[in-house]
Structure formats: C-alpha cells, structure tokens
Design a protein around this motif. Structure first.
Motif, PDB file in Angstrom:
ATOM      1  N   LEU A 101       0.806  -1.225   0.000  1.00  0.00           N
ATOM      2  CA  LEU A 101       0.000   0.000   0.000  1.00  0.00           C
ATOM      3  C   LEU A 101       0.840   1.276   0.000  1.00  0.00           C
ATOM      4  CD1 LEU A 101      -2.748   1.465   0.338  1.00  0.00           C
ATOM      5  CD2 LEU A 101      -2.478   1.153   2.809  1.00  0.00           C
ATOM      6  N   VAL A 102       1.745   1.405   0.948  1.00  0.00           N
ATOM      7  CA  VAL A 102       2.510   2.650   1.094  1.00  0.00           C
ATOM      8  C   VAL A 102       3.347   2.925  -0.146  1.00  0.00           C
ATOM      9  CG1 VAL A 102       4.276   3.848   2.431  1.00  0.00           C
ATOM     10  CG2 VAL A 102       2.542   2.468   3.605  1.00  0.00           C
ATOM     11  N   ALA A 103       4.013   1.890  -0.652  1.00  0.00           N
ATOM     12  CA  ALA A 103       4.835   2.061  -1.840  1.00  0.00           C
ATOM     13  C   ALA A 103       3.979   2.482  -3.035  1.00  0.00           C
ATOM     14  CB  ALA A 103       5.583   0.759  -2.163  1.00  0.00           C
ATOM     15  N   GLY A 104       2.770   1.924  -3.140  1.00  0.00           N
ATOM     16  CA  GLY A 104       1.882   2.287  -4.246  1.00  0.00           C
ATOM     17  C   GLY A 104       1.464   3.742  -4.202  1.00  0.00           C
ATOM     18  N   ILE A 105       1.146   4.224  -3.003  1.00  0.00           N
ATOM     19  CA  ILE A 105       0.746   5.631  -2.853  1.00  0.00           C
ATOM     20  C   ILE A 105       1.913   6.551  -3.208  1.00  0.00           C
ATOM     21  CG2 ILE A 105       0.030   7.396  -1.197  1.00  0.00           C
ATOM     22  CD1 ILE A 105      -1.505   5.184   0.282  1.00  0.00           C
ATOM     23  N   ILE A 106       3.096   6.216  -2.707  1.00  0.00           N
ATOM     24  CA  ILE A 106       4.277   7.027  -3.006  1.00  0.00           C
ATOM     25  C   ILE A 106       4.562   7.044  -4.507  1.00  0.00           C
ATOM     26  CG2 ILE A 106       6.784   7.200  -2.706  1.00  0.00           C
ATOM     27  CD1 ILE A 106       6.373   6.088   0.128  1.00  0.00           C
ATOM     28  N   ALA A 107       4.422   5.868  -5.141  1.00  0.00           N
ATOM     29  CA  ALA A 107       4.681   5.777  -6.578  1.00  0.00           C
ATOM     30  C   ALA A 107       3.711   6.639  -7.378  1.00  0.00           C
ATOM     31  CB  ALA A 107       4.593   4.325  -7.032  1.00  0.00           C
ATOM     32  N   GLY A 108       2.437   6.643  -6.985  1.00  0.00           N
ATOM     33  CA  GLY A 108       1.451   7.461  -7.681  1.00  0.00           C
ATOM     34  C   GLY A 108       1.770   8.940  -7.595  1.00  0.00           C
ATOM     35  N   VAL A 109       2.159   9.390  -6.399  1.00  0.00           N
ATOM     36  CA  VAL A 109       2.520  10.803  -6.219  1.00  0.00           C
ATOM     37  C   VAL A 109       3.779  11.145  -7.014  1.00  0.00           C
ATOM     38  CG1 VAL A 109       3.214  12.548  -4.548  1.00  0.00           C
ATOM     39  CG2 VAL A 109       1.405  10.924  -3.967  1.00  0.00           C
ATOM     40  N   LEU A 110       4.746  10.206  -7.024  1.00  0.00           N
ATOM     41  CA  LEU A 110       5.998  10.445  -7.750  1.00  0.00           C
ATOM     42  C   LEU A 110       5.760  10.633  -9.244  1.00  0.00           C
ATOM     43  CD1 LEU A 110       8.610   8.078  -6.049  1.00  0.00           C
ATOM     44  CD2 LEU A 110       8.610  10.588  -6.088  1.00  0.00           C
ATOM     45  N   VAL A 111       4.775   9.944  -9.799  1.00  0.00           N
ATOM     46  CA  VAL A 111       4.450  10.134 -11.213  1.00  0.00           C
ATOM     47  C   VAL A 111       4.144  11.600 -11.483  1.00  0.00           C
ATOM     48  CG1 VAL A 111       2.738   9.666 -13.014  1.00  0.00           C
ATOM     49  CG2 VAL A 111       3.660   7.784 -11.662  1.00  0.00           C
ATOM     50  N   GLY A 112       3.308  12.189 -10.631  1.00  0.00           N
ATOM     51  CA  GLY A 112       2.968  13.604 -10.799  1.00  0.00           C
ATOM     52  C   GLY A 112       4.167  14.514 -10.634  1.00  0.00           C
ATOM     53  N   LEU A 113       5.006  14.230  -9.629  1.00  0.00           N
ATOM     54  CA  LEU A 113       6.171  15.076  -9.385  1.00  0.00           C
ATOM     55  C   LEU A 113       7.167  15.010 -10.542  1.00  0.00           C
ATOM     56  CD1 LEU A 113       6.778  14.310  -5.597  1.00  0.00           C
ATOM     57  CD2 LEU A 113       5.731  16.357  -6.585  1.00  0.00           C
ATOM     58  N   VAL A 114       7.402  13.799 -11.064  1.00  0.00           N
ATOM     59  CA  VAL A 114       8.359  13.649 -12.165  1.00  0.00           C
ATOM     60  C   VAL A 114       7.846  14.329 -13.430  1.00  0.00           C
ATOM     61  CG1 VAL A 114       9.449  11.984 -13.721  1.00  0.00           C
ATOM     62  CG2 VAL A 114       9.397  11.546 -11.256  1.00  0.00           C
ATOM     63  N   VAL A 115       6.579  14.065 -13.773  1.00  0.00           N
ATOM     64  CA  VAL A 115       6.007  14.698 -14.972  1.00  0.00           C
ATOM     65  C   VAL A 115       5.975  16.213 -14.803  1.00  0.00           C
ATOM     66  CG1 VAL A 115       3.935  14.947 -16.385  1.00  0.00           C
ATOM     67  CG2 VAL A 115       4.663  12.674 -15.633  1.00  0.00           C
ATOM     68  N   GLY A 116       5.598  16.669 -13.622  1.00  0.00           N
ATOM     69  CA  GLY A 116       5.560  18.109 -13.373  1.00  0.00           C
ATOM     70  C   GLY A 116       6.926  18.743 -13.484  1.00  0.00           C
TER      71      GLY A 116
END
Length: 326
Positions: free
Chosen positions: A106-121
């Motif tokens: 769970l925790v890794a999945g949430i972090i990964a989802g947020v990281l997608v936005g940060l990297v693309v941004g």
C-alpha cells in the motif's frame, strides 16, 4: 448669487443594477448558471429522480475527480500557461499505483502514484520555465508520452487493485454520509483556494500571469513560479488518477481521457482568465459541478451521448462568451 444646480436628468439618476446587490453577472456567471440549471432540471426532471439523495451524491462524486484536476489547472491558467497532459498523467498514475501496490504494498503504491505527478511536473516545468518552450507544445507532447507509456507497460490491460484499504481510502469509502471522493475534492479545493487568494505564492502566480515583465521588475522569480505551477498541475492530475484507481478498483491507461478539456472548461467557466492574471479555485469547483450537473440532467432527460455533447458545447460557449471581459 450662487446659481442653483440644475436637477439631474433622467439618464443621470441612479438605477437599480446587479452590482447594487453585490452581483457581477460576468464574474459570477458560473454561480448564476449553476442555480438556473439546477432549478430548471429540478422542475423538468423531478419525477425522474433528479432530486433524489442518491442522484445528488452521484453528481458530487462524478464532479470530484475533475475538480481536483481543475484546482491545479487554475494555477496554471492563472499564470497564463496551459496543461494538456493532465488526463494522460491521471491514467499513468492509476496504473503505476496499481502495479506497485500489487508488488510492494500500500505505502509504496501511494508514493509511486505521487511520484508520477512530481516527475512529470518537473519535466513539464523545466521545459516551460527554463528551456522556454511554450506550455501548449510541451504538455501536448507529454499527453502522448504519458498515455503511450501507460499503454505500453500494461499491454493495454487493466491492472486490478485488491487492497481494500487503498480502495476505501481513495474512492469507494465514505466519511459519514459523504463519499470519500467528495472529501478529497473538498480538501484540494480548500487548500488551493487559500493558497491562491491568501498566500504570497498565489499572488505571485496571478501577477506573473497578468504581466510577466512587471512581475519580474517587482522582484518575482517568474521562472520559478511557472515551474511550480506545472508541478502543482501534474501532481493534482496524479492524485486524480489515484482516485480513479480507488473508485474503480483498478488502474487503466484510459482513466482521465478527456479530463484535460473538462478541467479547462471548468476553470474558464469558474472565472479564471484564459490570458492569466485572474483566478478562482472556488469558481473552478462550481464549473466542474455545473458541467456534471448538465451531463446528469441530459442523461435523465434521455439524450444520447452525441446530443449531450452538442448541448454541453453550446452551453460552455455561451457561458464563456457571457463571462469574458468587455
């Protein structure tokens, strides 16, 4: 002897106008439109269940994800930029979250989802702010890149999410009688509204959008502002993708398709100037609600999807035409 002043002519006499009661119909068109459309549908579709609690909650639920994207888009457009990649970023974040949860929890999945936005941004922001490529071109390219990656790594197959904690937190759960999606949307809108109107950063965003040269002369680092608004937009889009995944218990590259247009329309309807310099997060929320209200009413009225598109398009054009500056 002092001459007496002539009585005012009829055309000089004060008359009752909208501003006398604090309403600017150009600025507040989205609120007026929301009330008018709601009353019209309540009268015409009352027997079809429009006013039922289940239907009203459904309208809120369906508008919530677009509202989250619209919060980020308000900052971007208020800064006189545009982000066409948000729908594809939502889809990419949804499949990333689903795939990581299935492997690492769970925790890794949430972090990964947020990281997608940060990297693309960060990529979008760097190209727009420092390389100075127009945001329209950068985000149009990112739209294709993000959806291509999402489709490629999943082979176009949905990625199931079996973690009940995640789906309860990000979409299918409730807080009291409110759907969890509505709560997430309310939090995003509250934070965005406070930052845009009360924080120094929000004032700098609007100043940059109004006149970049003047903003720079006043000491604002406009490149940093543009970078940060692109980061905010992509992160909000990733959050929307995570909400899609939670609500529908899977990640799919199709999630978010078309949401960039819905978010832009909601923001413009809500009173944010397409040329920058003026923005309202609360207005964007009501823009998203208005669009979903129209869609829901048209479905209950029995219109097919093609007819719904025509009616929505006409309403949006009329509303934006009425809201534009003289």
């Amino acid at each position: 002897m002092t001459a007496l002043a002539a009585p005012p002519k009829d055309k000089d006499r004060r008359t009752f106008t909208w501003p006398d009661i604090g309403i600017d119909w150009r600025r507040d068109i989205v609120y007026i439109g929301f009330v008018v459309v709601f009353i019209a549908f309540a009268i015409l579709l009352g027997d079809e269940g429009f006013l039922s609690t289940a239907n009203l909650l459904n309208i809120l639920r369906q508008a919530s994800i677009v509202a989250v994207i619209a919060v980020g888009m308000t900052f971007v457009i208020g800064c006189a930029e545009i982000d066409l990649s948000v729908g594809s970023v939502a889809g990419l974040a949804s499949i990333t979250t689903a795939m990581v949860i299935s492997r690492y929890g769970l925790v890794a999945g949430i972090i990964a989802g947020v990281l997608v936005g940060l990297v693309v941004g960060a990529i979008n922001g760097s190209l727009v702010a420092f390389v100075r490529i127009p945001s329209f071109l950068v985000t149009l390219a990112m739209l294709g890149v993000a959806v291509g990656i999402a489709q490629w790594v999943t082979d176009s197959a949905p990625q199931p999410i079996l973690d009940s904690t995640y789906t309860s937190m990000f979409g299918s759960g409730t807080v009291g009688f409110l759907p969890g999606l509505v709560v997430w949307s309310a939090v995003a809108v509250a934070v965005g509204a406070v930052v845009l109107k009360k924080a120094r950063f929000g004032r700098q965003v609007l100043a940059t959008g109004a006149n970049r040269t003047a903003a720079e002369y006043s000491g604002i680092n406009t490149r940093a502002i543009k970078f940060r608004v692109m980061m905010i937009s992509a992160t909000a889009a990733a959050m929307a993708g995570m909400l899609y995944a939670g609500r529908l218990q899977s990640g799919r590259f199709q999630f978010g398709s078309g949401d960039e247009m819905n978010a832009i329309a909601a923001v413009i309807l809500g009173g944010t100037a397409l040329s920058g310099g003026r923005g309202s997060v609360i207005g964007s929320l009501f823009g998203a609600l208005l669009m979903q209200l129209i869609t829901n009413g048209l479905i209950l009225a029995g219109l097919d999807p093609s007819q719904q598109q025509v009616v929505r398009g006409v309403i949006i054009v009329l509303a934006v035409a009425l809201a534009r500056n003289k």
